[in-house]
Design a protein around this motif. Structure first.
Motif, PDB file in Angstrom:
ATOM      1  N   VAL A 690      87.964 113.649  -9.867  1.00  0.00           N
ATOM      2  CA  VAL A 690      87.400 113.182 -10.985  1.00  0.00           C
ATOM      3  C   VAL A 690      85.994 112.847 -10.750  1.00  0.00           C
ATOM      4  N   ASN A 691      85.003 113.443 -11.882  1.00  0.00           N
ATOM      5  CA  ASN A 691      83.586 113.206 -11.614  1.00  0.00           C
ATOM      6  C   ASN A 691      83.291 112.086 -12.570  1.00  0.00           C
ATOM      7  N   ARG A 692      83.168 110.752 -11.825  1.00  0.00           N
ATOM      8  CA  ARG A 692      82.970 109.647 -12.754  1.00  0.00           C
ATOM      9  C   ARG A 692      81.345 109.234 -12.945  1.00  0.00           C
ATOM     10  N   GLU A 693      80.619 109.990 -13.507  1.00  0.00           N
ATOM     11  CA  GLU A 693      79.206 109.438 -13.716  1.00  0.00           C
ATOM     12  C   GLU A 693      78.477 110.003 -12.380  1.00  0.00           C
ATOM     13  N   GLY A 694      79.008 111.272 -11.640  1.00  0.00           N
ATOM     14  CA  GLY A 694      78.268 111.437 -10.570  1.00  0.00           C
ATOM     15  C   GLY A 694      79.033 111.232  -9.136  1.00  0.00           C
ATOM     16  N   LYS A 695      80.012 110.230  -9.556  1.00  0.00           N
ATOM     17  CA  LYS A 695      80.725 109.672  -8.445  1.00  0.00           C
ATOM     18  C   LYS A 695      82.172 110.385  -8.369  1.00  0.00           C
ATOM     19  N   ARG A 696      82.125 111.484  -7.600  1.00  0.00           N
ATOM     20  CA  ARG A 696      83.280 112.324  -7.561  1.00  0.00           C
ATOM     21  C   ARG A 696      84.425 111.473  -6.589  1.00  0.00           C
ATOM     22  N   CYS A 697      85.482 111.407  -7.378  1.00  0.00           N
ATOM     23  CA  CYS A 697      86.470 110.666  -6.768  1.00  0.00           C
ATOM     24  C   CYS A 697      87.870 111.462  -6.517  1.00  0.00           C
TER      25      CYS A 697
END
Length: 886
Positions: A690-697
């Motif tokens: 999941v890309n959460r505002e540029g933080k890919r988790c």
């Protein structure tokens, strides 16, 4: 004013297209929904607020990544993370890492020489330094060897050490043990061309040894002790091509295909050692034999040679490609320096002097030379060798004629067991008749007419030949784009061709193999098949191309595929997009070439082949704007996860026996980019990137059993969990910095907080805490009508005036209901005359129908809403409708 009850006793019909909402005459549509987001139906008919996702970690550098599944067994699994030319491994939701040690390997980079490495070459084998590499050249019988004793301090004893080894040209044999030649730490293993990260736990000093018996040069580029931290291995695939990767697994090896790149092998050893290496076959596959007048001249019979073409032939893309050359006449040459060593055979035919062959002996070194050479023959086929004559290991050559006219005899010469005493002898056996086929691999191209090569299978002569074939795989001719294991063969496919290996020999494509076990190759031959998007091994081998789905099959259903018994049929002409298909039992689920609709290929006994069925018939829009990734898991129900280009996930709950094909939508505060599943014990594991505002988790779906209320309820996305002594500060939330999060603590929803500095503060200390992103679950029914056989209420003014809800494992304040999402009521706080306290979880709820705030309308609906982190499970809803039929 008629009154009717409309039962919604099944929530497993899913979302229906707006264009089908009026088809209430179809029971499936009547029980469907217009909106069903973040609900997870079950095959049995109930639906629950979908589980939250647990934060596992972040991709390397927060870059786009592709995750591959590694399944050695149902209890021994890993995730292979591929980002921009880098591989990392997740095992048990943790990255494979290396410990800090002070151990050093001397001159492991081979910068200018081989100092620090002991020369233990066997007779006539040579190890040397070449252009920053350790070069090993064996004799075919004896090995070139180098070793080093590595010192280990007492503080590093019994700690895990990582060996980083880069092989420029393999295969190279590695042994690591407590003494020279021992392999007690790393059992003798063969390292192919590529990068290796191997582990050992030495009790003290240890020896590293590289060796090779091959009579062409192999090259080791470097070896070092890995630094502490996450293990990372270089790969050839850039970020933009990760979606094109296709793979299949056999034991500890994952075979990988990717259009425009040489095939690779991802290898695991001893659970903690990993490699990424070139997949290389040494015997094919080859294209058609040359039909032009172009001739190729090899400069030698073995080792490193030069190929000279009579007209332009070679291109830079030929590096790594195979060429098969057939000589006029036969010559076999080898250095003999030990017992039980022989030349290759020559095949002698003809009559009279035409049967004459020549034996040549050349003494090497200073001697002494002692032993007995024996000429042996085998009639009709090689293998049944009998002695013919004996010779001393002298210099010189002589001719031999067996006078066995019109007979086919195979000859070889060498030392029998116990017949060699000392000295090295260069020995050859040559016959002017017949031919010999050899195979070379191109290592460099210097001009269109000249290329360097290593000889993999000894050539038969150095004269120019126009009888040659070029390998099917290279940068010049292209690489396969799909791979699968099927019926004991490894299958590759690309452009319009496919290749099946020799049976049970995944690296061999030797077309001289006789019988049914020989390799299989063919061409699709029709339609737009410039790219084969996937191979699927089912009851038949299915091929997904841009224009159609092909079935590779034998003449009879239960017969295996053989070189002489296979054919190609086209059971479906839907065509597929560039997304790997998913296997469910004996069916294949694939995305149609338009990129938005999902089809099933399933076997139809009526036509004796596979047929395609549209899985999105009632909701063709569910895949819009496009589907970018797909995977499926089997427990607790079969669910197919289709990641869309807008970051949402269309999920189908699928059960062929129960005729359940229920589409629902999953949304989160972020963009889902990939999905991968692994087998679990009771419930399978589902992972999203999941890309959460540029933080890919990397996030893992929680188990449904963890989402029903209790001290820990994991109904929050990208959540972290704390259990232990009471605390009021929760850290580890850097990936949700600045976000509003929900918190479930010690069995209660304690509200929302903002993450600041990677942490939150709780009003009071708690012991069991789940913190993550909240989400809503809206449900809007399809158009309401009477049940079957009672007429229809479409186009009539009607009002929903009551609703009866049957619930399980539901938070008393977790569900709202109403005619739309703007007008909604909470569940009653009175239950059988008693006040319902805050935070109560109903194990079961089946009370009187509730008054519903509905208005008169021709399109009355029932809407439901749940919100994380409060659990909700709905078993059934009974809707009371009053109809104005005037």
């Amino acid at each position: 004013m008629p009154r009717n009850n409309v039962p919604l006793q099944a929530f497993n019909r899913g979302i229906v297209s707006p264009l089908a909402l009026a088809r209430t005459d179809i029971d499936r549509v009547a029980l469907s929904a217009e909106i069903q987001t973040n609900w997870m139906p079950r095959t049995l008919g109930s639906m629950m607020l979908r589980p939250g996702t647990a934060f596992v970690g972040r991709t390397k550098g927060d870059k786009k990544s592709r995750f591959l599944k590694f399944i050695f067994s149902t209890t021994e699994t890993s995730l292979i993370e591929l980002s921009d030319k880098v591989m990392r491994i997740w095992t048990n939701d943790a990255l494979v890492s290396r410990s800090a040690v002070s151990t050093i390997i001397t001159n492991g980079g081979f910068d200018s020489d081989l100092s620090g490495w002991s020369d233990t070459d066997e007779s006539d084998a040579v190890s040397s330094w070449v252009s920053g590499n350790m070069q090993l050249v064996g004799t075919g019988f004896n090995a070139a060897k180098r070793n080093q004793q590595v010192s280990v301090s007492s503080g590093d004893a019994n700690k895990v050490h990582g060996l980083r080894i880069s092989v420029t040209r393999g295969p190279v044999t590695l042994r690591v043990g407590s003494s020279a030649g021992d392999d007690s730490y790393i059992t003798e293993t063969v390292l192919a061309t590529g990068t290796h990260s191997l582990t050992l736990s030495p009790a003290g000093n240890f020896f590293v040894e590289f060796s090779s018996r091959l009579n062409y040069p192999v090259l080791v580029n470097s070896i070092s002790i890995e630094s502490s931290g996450v293990m990372e291995i270089t790969t050839p695939w850039p970020e933009g091509d990760l979606p094109l990767i296709r793979y299949d697994q056999s034991g500890d090896v994952v075979f990988v295909a990717c259009k425009s790149y040489q095939q690779q092998r991802i290898e695991r050893r001893n659970n903690n050692s990993w490699s990424v290496v070139n997949y290389e076959s040494t015997d094919g596959p080859f294209g058609i034999e040359n039909t032009t007048g172009l001739r190729i001249t090899p400069s030698g019979l073995s080792g490193v040679i030069t190929l000279t073409a009579s007209s332009p032939l070679f291109k830079s893309g030929n590096v790594g490609s195979l060429f098969r050359l057939e000589s006029t006449g036969q010559t076999s040459t080898v250095t003999l320096n030990g017992s039980d060593q022989f030349t290759d055979y020559v095949k002698v035919t003809g009559i009279g002097d035409s049967r004459k062959f020549t034996i040549n002996r050349t003494q090497i070194g200073s001697g002494p030379w002692s032993g007995t050479l024996t000429l042996q023959r085998s009639v009709s086929s090689p293998g049944a060798w009998v002695d013919v004559e004996s010779y001393a290991p002298d210099n010189g050559s002589f001719d031999y004629n067996d006078q066995l006219d019109n007979s086919i005899i195979y000859y070889r010469i060498g030392y029998k067991a116990g017949a060699w005493s000392s000295g090295s002898l260069r020995t050859s056996i040559s016959f002017a008749g017949g031919s010999r086929t050899g195979i070379v691999r191109v290592t460099a191209v210097s001009s269109p007419t000249s290329a360097s090569a290593i000889v993999l299978s000894q050539l038969g002569g150095t004269s120019a030949t126009e009888i040659w074939s070029e390998g099917d795989w290279s940068g010049k001719k292209g690489w396969p784009s799909a791979v699968a294991l099927y019926e004991g063969r490894l299958w590759w496919a690309g452009k319009d061709k496919f290749w099946g290996s020799v049976s049970d020999a995944y690296d061999s494509f030797d077309d001289t193999t006789e019988g049914d076990s020989g390799p299989i190759s063919g061409a699709i031959g029709s339609g737009p098949v410039d790219t084969i998007n996937w191979l699927m091994p089912l009851l038949r081998l299915l091929v997904g191309t841009q224009g159609a789905e092909a079935s590779i099959r034998s003449s009879s259903f239960d017969e295996p595929l053989t070189p002489t018994n296979f054919g190609i049929k086209f059971p479906s002409t839907q065509g597929s997009t560039a997304i790997a298909a998913v296997k469910i039992d004996s069916s294949a689920i694939f995305v149609q070439r338009g990129g938005v609709r999902v089809y099933e290929l399933t076997y139809d006994s009526g036509v004796y082949d596979y047929v395609s069925n549209d899985m999105t018939t009632l909701c063709p829009e569910i895949g819009y704007p496009e589907i970018v990734a797909i995977d499926a898991h089997r427990q607790p129900d079969t669910r197919i996860h289709c990641v869309r280009g807008d970051g949402k996930v269309a999920i189908q709950v699928y059960d062929k026996v129960e005729n359940v094909r229920c589409w629902v939508l999953m949304e989160t505060d972020g963009i889902v980019e990939d999905v991968v599943t692994l087998p679990g014990t009771i419930e399978d594991k589902v992972y999203y990137v999941v890309n959460r505002e540029g933080k890919r988790c990397l996030e893992r779906w929680s188990l449904e059993s963890e989402c029903r209320g209790g001290q820990l309820t994991k109904l929050a996305d990208s959540h972290i969990v704390y259990t232990g002594s009471p605390v009021s500060n929760i850290a580890g939330l850097d990936h949700l910095e600045g976000k509003e999060v929900v918190c479930w603590a010690d069995g209660f929803d304690i509200g929302t907080m903002i993450v600041s500095g990677g942490s939150i503060s709780l009003p009071l200390p708690k012991s069991n805490i789940v913190v993550g992103l909240g989400y809503s679950a809206p449900y809007k029914s399809a158009k309401l009508a009477y049940s079957a056989g009672m007429g229809t209420a479409l186009s009539q003014r009607k009002r929903v005036d009551r609703v009866g809800l049957i619930l399980s494992d539901t938070h008393a304040q977790g569900l709202m209901y109403g005619p739309d999402f703007e007008i909604m009521d909470d569940m009653p706080r009175d239950e059988c005359g008693a006040y319902v306290p805050d935070g109560k979880i109903w194990d079961a709820y089946d009370n009187d129908a509730i008054e519903f705030p509905g208005d008169w309308d021709t399109d009355s609906r029932i809407c439901l809403m749940a919100k994380a982190p409060r659990p909700v499970t709905i078993l059934a809803a009974i809707i009371g409708i009053s109809t104005n039929d005037k």
